[in-house]
Write an enzyme that holds these catalytic residues in place. Structure first.
Site, PDB file in Angstrom:
ATOM      1  N   TYR A  56       0.848  -1.185   0.000  1.00  0.00           N
ATOM      2  CA  TYR A  56       0.000   0.000   0.000  1.00  0.00           C
ATOM      3  C   TYR A  56       0.890   1.243   0.000  1.00  0.00           C
ATOM      4  CZ  TYR A  56      -3.906  -3.041   1.431  1.00  0.00           C
ATOM      5  OH  TYR A  56      -4.859  -4.020   1.511  1.00  0.00           O
ATOM      6  N   HIS A 130      -0.917 -12.011   1.283  1.00  0.00           N
ATOM      7  CA  HIS A 130      -1.850 -11.073   0.664  1.00  0.00           C
ATOM      8  C   HIS A 130      -2.674 -11.718  -0.448  1.00  0.00           C
ATOM      9  CE1 HIS A 130      -2.296  -6.480  -0.189  1.00  0.00           C
ATOM     10  NE2 HIS A 130      -3.445  -7.103  -0.313  1.00  0.00           N
ATOM     11  N   PRO A 209     -16.183  -4.064   2.904  1.00  0.00           N
ATOM     12  CA  PRO A 209     -17.497  -4.469   3.403  1.00  0.00           C
ATOM     13  C   PRO A 209     -18.651  -3.604   2.897  1.00  0.00           C
ATOM     14  CG  PRO A 209     -16.311  -3.282   5.104  1.00  0.00           C
ATOM     15  CD  PRO A 209     -15.342  -3.510   3.985  1.00  0.00           C
ATOM     16  N   GLY A 213     -17.187   1.446  -0.825  1.00  0.00           N
ATOM     17  CA  GLY A 213     -17.906   2.682  -0.528  1.00  0.00           C
ATOM     18  C   GLY A 213     -19.258   2.805  -1.173  1.00  0.00           C
ATOM     19  N   PHE A 214     -19.567   1.925  -2.115  1.00  0.00           N
ATOM     20  CA  PHE A 214     -20.805   2.053  -2.873  1.00  0.00           C
ATOM     21  C   PHE A 214     -22.039   1.947  -1.987  1.00  0.00           C
ATOM     22  CE2 PHE A 214     -24.223   0.397  -5.567  1.00  0.00           C
ATOM     23  CZ  PHE A 214     -24.196   1.298  -6.617  1.00  0.00           C
ATOM     24  N   GLY A 217     -24.098   4.757  -0.116  1.00  0.00           N
ATOM     25  CA  GLY A 217     -25.112   5.560  -0.789  1.00  0.00           C
ATOM     26  C   GLY A 217     -24.680   6.980  -1.081  1.00  0.00           C
TER      27      GLY A 217
END
Length: 328
Positions: A56, A130, A209, A213-214, A217
């Site tokens: 990352y 990973h 989860p 971010g979808f 909403g």
């Protein structure tokens, strides 16, 4: 904050923090001092589990590298014995964002030393492979993990995007404490591992989860993400077609959120927490208000009947969602 146990004894906060976005895949990396401050605030709120990875990284405007592990290590150095730090080895990102997999023993050895240095610690609480490297047998990877545990460099180990066969073979050599697989209302393809995890007493740390971010909403197909550095810019759920395929779910989440005096994000996380007591979601955000919102999802409880009803609805839905290539 409520707590859960991964494996036999690793105690973590019921909701963990995915730290990736502070420097990788969510646009230009956050300025170092500000990122450290937010991570410290997260600990003060009640987060205990902090998830990072060797790969990352991001590039600051001046061309220097933002190492996610350094941010996490700096933020938690004064509370090191109270925090649970999870990091990962075995993946490098190619220029085209594809994954280069390498879990050879010599690579693992080099990686663990690099992570310990960047984190500024002499041990890692939870060390994940990973991604599965098809060129290295699980028994060989697990053997190295056993050595690292005996040497005190790691306390526990896990596998990200684990499959049943690989998990069983690795676990037989060195007990696995947790898997870290993609999981959300829109990505349920690993639910068939639940019986295996229960049999072997292995925890499930759920990344993405909220479907990147979808499910919060707060975004739709008109949202403009930073091309090249924000991976959401090419995720199918953020296309017009993808958004339309998920509209029924978003409407349903909004209805449930209104009933529970919660947010869609909190309902998404509460659903997951109610599924199994060994599931620990690790949503990520750079915003303190979002961190507070996600953490408070553990206070919202859905009944078994409500969860079953949600599952029945999900069974009737098809989504366009990132994850088919198992990349993060």
């Amino acid at each position: 904050m409520k707590y859960r146990v991964l494996g036999k004894e690793l105690k973590v906060s019921e909701v963990g923090l995915g730290c990736m976005g502070f420097s990788h895949a969510s646009g230009a990396p956050m300025e170092k001092n500000e990122a450290v401050k937010v991570l410290q605030q997260a600990f003060d709120m009640g987060y205990i589990l902090f998830d990072t990875a060797e790969c990352y990284t991001g590039v600051y405007a001046d061309g220097s590298i933002s190492y996610n592990e350094e941010l996490v290590g700096e933020a938690l150095k004064s509370v090191r014995n109270q925090a649970v730090i999870a990091t990962k080895f075995g993946v490098r990102h190619a220029v085209d964002k594809s994954l280069i997999l390498d879990s050879r023993p010599e690579t693992i050895r080099k990686s663990v030393e690099g992570s310990l240095k960047k984190l500024g610690t002499d041990y890692i609480d939870l060390y994940y492979q990973h991604r599965i490297d098809p060129n290295v047998k699980p028994e060989e990877v697990a053997g190295v993990m056993d050595e690292l545990i005996r040497e005190g460099k790691i306390r526990y180990w896990g596998i990200s995007e684990a499959t049943e066969e690989y998990l069983r073979r690795a676990h037989a050599v060195c007990p696995v404490t947790a898997i870290q697989n993609r999981y959300s209302m829109m990505a349920r393809w690993y639910e068939n591992l639940f019986p295996v995890l229960e049999e072997l007493n292995i925890g499930y740390v759920a990344f993405s989860p909220m479907a990147n971010g979808f499910l919060s909403g707060r975004y739709d197909y008109n949202t403009e993400f930073e091309a090249g550095t924000d991976y959401r810019s090419f995720m199918p759920q953020y296309t017009k077609e993808g958004y339309e395929s998920s509209r029924e779910l978003l409407d349903y989440l909004n209805m449930l959120a209104e009933e529970k005096l919660a947010t869609p994000a909190q309902i998404s996380l509460s659903w997951m927490l109610g599924k199994k007591d060994y599931i620990v979601p690790i949503p990520g955000s750079r915003k303190v208000t979002r961190l507070e919102e996600n953490l408070c999802s553990s206070e919202i409880r859905l009944s078994a009947e409500e969860i079953n009803k949600i599952d029945e609805k999900l069974d009737q839905m098809d989504f366009l969602v990132f994850g088919g290539n198992q990349a993060k």
